[in-house]
Design an enzyme around this catalytic site. Structure first.
Site, PDB file in Angstrom:
ATOM      1  CG  ASP A  18      -7.017   3.518   3.293  1.00 17.58           C
ATOM      2  OD1 ASP A  18      -8.156   3.857   2.909  1.00 17.58           O
ATOM      3  OD2 ASP A  18      -6.778   3.167   4.462  1.00 17.58           O
ATOM      4  CG  HIS A  43      -8.712   6.423   6.219  1.00 18.32           C
ATOM      5  ND1 HIS A  43      -9.052   7.063   7.379  1.00 18.32           N
ATOM      6  CD2 HIS A  43      -8.371   5.167   6.575  1.00 18.32           C
ATOM      7  CE1 HIS A  43      -8.919   6.243   8.404  1.00 18.32           C
ATOM      8  NE2 HIS A  43      -8.504   5.089   7.946  1.00 18.32           N
ATOM      9  CD  GLU A  84      -8.169   0.207   3.025  1.00 14.91           C
ATOM     10  OE1 GLU A  84      -8.432   0.261   4.244  1.00 14.91           O
ATOM     11  OE2 GLU A  84      -7.039  -0.074   2.590  1.00 14.91           O
ATOM     12  CE1 TYR A 107      -5.314   5.786   7.893  1.00 18.70           C
ATOM     13  CE2 TYR A 107      -5.029   5.593   5.514  1.00 18.70           C
ATOM     14  CZ  TYR A 107      -5.213   5.007   6.758  1.00 18.70           C
ATOM     15  OH  TYR A 107      -5.274   3.642   6.838  1.00 18.70           O
ATOM     16  NE  ARG A 147      -9.014  -3.667   3.731  1.00 27.75           N
ATOM     17  CZ  ARG A 147      -8.542  -3.069   4.824  1.00 27.75           C
ATOM     18  NH1 ARG A 147      -9.110  -1.971   5.308  1.00 27.75           N
ATOM     19  NH2 ARG A 147      -7.501  -3.565   5.452  1.00 27.75           N
ATOM     20  NE  ARG A 190      -2.024   2.015   3.456  1.00 34.27           N
ATOM     21  CZ  ARG A 190      -2.504   2.395   4.637  1.00 34.27           C
ATOM     22  NH1 ARG A 190      -3.704   1.982   5.024  1.00 34.27           N
ATOM     23  NH2 ARG A 190      -1.790   3.163   5.435  1.00 34.27           N
ATOM     24  CD1 TRP A 192      -8.018  11.464  10.189  1.00 31.67           C
ATOM     25  CD2 TRP A 192      -8.307   9.324  10.734  1.00 31.67           C
ATOM     26  NE1 TRP A 192      -6.778  10.921  10.340  1.00 31.67           N
ATOM     27  CE2 TRP A 192      -6.924   9.581  10.670  1.00 31.67           C
ATOM     28  CE3 TRP A 192      -8.729   8.037  11.041  1.00 31.67           C
ATOM     29  CZ2 TRP A 192      -5.972   8.611  10.913  1.00 31.67           C
ATOM     30  CZ3 TRP A 192      -7.798   7.077  11.296  1.00 31.67           C
ATOM     31  CH2 TRP A 192      -6.418   7.363  11.221  1.00 31.67           C
ATOM     32  CD  GLU A 199     -10.058   0.478   7.932  1.00 33.46           C
ATOM     33  OE1 GLU A 199      -9.773   1.450   8.643  1.00 33.46           O
ATOM     34  OE2 GLU A 199      -9.248  -0.041   7.159  1.00 33.46           O
ATOM     35  CD  GLU A 245      -4.523  -2.934   7.036  1.00 34.68           C
ATOM     36  OE1 GLU A 245      -4.037  -1.803   7.114  1.00 34.68           O
ATOM     37  OE2 GLU A 245      -5.726  -3.187   7.304  1.00 34.68           O
TER      38      GLU A 245
END
Length: 405
Positions: free
Chosen positions: A213, A215, A239, A160, A286, A148, A405, A265, A342
């Protein structure tokens, strides 16, 4: 018949905070379950100690499915991250016990291996493009087949996914007794991210998987635009392109780009991803063992995903303890629709408390063949690391308003 005689909540902070449930049976067999909810750890500890532990004493540890439904349906107030993380801890501990009683690794209880190891991806990052390229080279040298890539957006030093400090080798987002506030410009990110991902491909080529990602920071329209701009770099996945509360919003992204999409996630039940999976709005799910109801419930999610050709890509950041990672790898090697796992290495202090037996070889994690999950916890070592409040950052737009975030 053996019964549960003790269920103990252990809170420790060897480099970061972890909550662990240790279940003991009348035969003296113990099992471990991860109960860590990043930034809200004590809420889960209280849920376990005040509400679930009293319900476990005297129960048959072998009745995993019955215990799962007893805790889930019996509360009436179903789902939610605190409830499901607590149930996950119980469920995982009971699978650990069942494996030890049977004398088999958990993966054999789940039907046996479908693959030898679970391919993982590492987290490369940098404060600028040259630093990112150096970090990608580091992961390539370590044998990772999937990486990643994240670089700090100019003007947003707290972007991030960036390691803190030039000597840091592990990215850890949770810091401080209060959340760090970080500036964010979507416009600058959309301009910069394609350029640094193209730089990675120009330097290293296409003989490894490249991930990125977002995010949750984009609207569906912005995510579609980003996905189109990244098609030439052939991402393994993009992602969390947009917040997933509105599942149907992913339909717009899907229609806008062929870049694969991964999400989940922050999901804690099959209902969080049912539409995303059954309408094939994503390519990778995820959800993780610790936040989605343990091995029992995550396995249901993965089986649903298999029917719709959605592959797995479980969360595996440092907010999962080695107990969770052990459980994840046992499940990963058994499911036919595995995609990737991950993996973030824990702080060396963590391994003074948790002693996992999984191994990283040739870019893949290999589970222990020991009975159960193959992990031990040193309670004396855990006691040396008291709870240390840490929070994930808060992101603010250039106008000062709070952003995802």
């Amino acid at each position: 018949m053996a019964t549960i005689t003790e269920a103990k909540v252990i809170i420790t902070s060897p480099g970061r905070n972890f909550v662990t449930l240790k279940v003991t049976t009348s035969d003296g067999v113990t099992g471990l379950g991860d109960a860590t909810l990043n930034g809200r750890e004590l809420a889960v500890a209280s849920y376990l100690e005040d509400h679930l532990v009293p319900l476990l004493i005297g129960r048959d540890p072998a009745r995993i499915e019955d215990t799962w439904h007893y805790l889930y349906k019996g509360a009436y107030w179903r789902r939610g991250p605190v409830t499901m993380t607590a149930i996950s801890a119980v469920d995982t501990a009971l699978w650990d016990i069942k494996g030890k009683v049977a004398g088999l690794p958990v993966y054999d209880l789940l039907g046996g291996k479908a693959r030898e190891g679970a391919m993982v991806y590492g987290h490369a990052s940098g404060g600028d493009v040259p630093e990112l390229l150096e970090d990608v080279a580091r992961f390539r040298e370590m044998g990772y087949r999937a990486i990643r890539a994240q670089a700090a957006v100019p003007g947003s030093p707290g972007t991030y996914g960036i390691r803190h400090g030039a000597v840091a080798t592990v990215y850890e987002p949770a810091t401080g007794a209060l959340p760090e506030e970080q500036p964010w410009s979507t416009e600058a990110y959309l301009d910069f991210a394609p350029r640094y991902l193209e730089a990675v491909r120009e330097r290293f080529g296409f003989d490894f998987h490249l991930l990125h990602d977002v995010h949750h920071r984009l609207t569906p329209t912005e995510a579609g635009r980003l996905g189109r701009s990244l098609e030439e770099v052939r991402l393994f996945w993009m992602e969390d392109p947009t917040p997933a509360e509105l599942q149907e919003s992913f339909r717009q992204i899907r229609h806008s780009t062929t870049t694969p999409i991964a999400v989940g996630e922050v999901f804690n039940s099959i209902w969080d991803c049912q539409q995303l999976i059954t309408e094939r709005l994503i390519d990778y799910i995820r959800a993780s063992v610790v936040h989605a109801g343990g091995i029992t419930h995550l396995r249901r999610i993965f089986h649903l995903a298999e029917l719709y050709q959605v592959r797995t890509g479980s969360h595996g950041a440092t907010d999962l303890s080695p107990v969770s990672m052990s459980a994840a790898v046992h499940l990963d090697v058994t499911v036919p629709n595995f995609g990737i796992q991950e993996y973030m290495a824990h702080d060396p202090l963590t391994h003074e408390v948790f002693r996992p037996a999984y191994e990283l070889r040739d870019g893949a994690l290999h589970p222990s063949a020991a009975p159960g999950l193959g992990i031990e916890l040193d309670e004396e070592a855990a006691a040396r690391f008291p709870y240390d409040p840490k929070y994930l950052p808060v992101s603010r737009r250039t106008d000062g308003s709070v952003h995802d975030w």
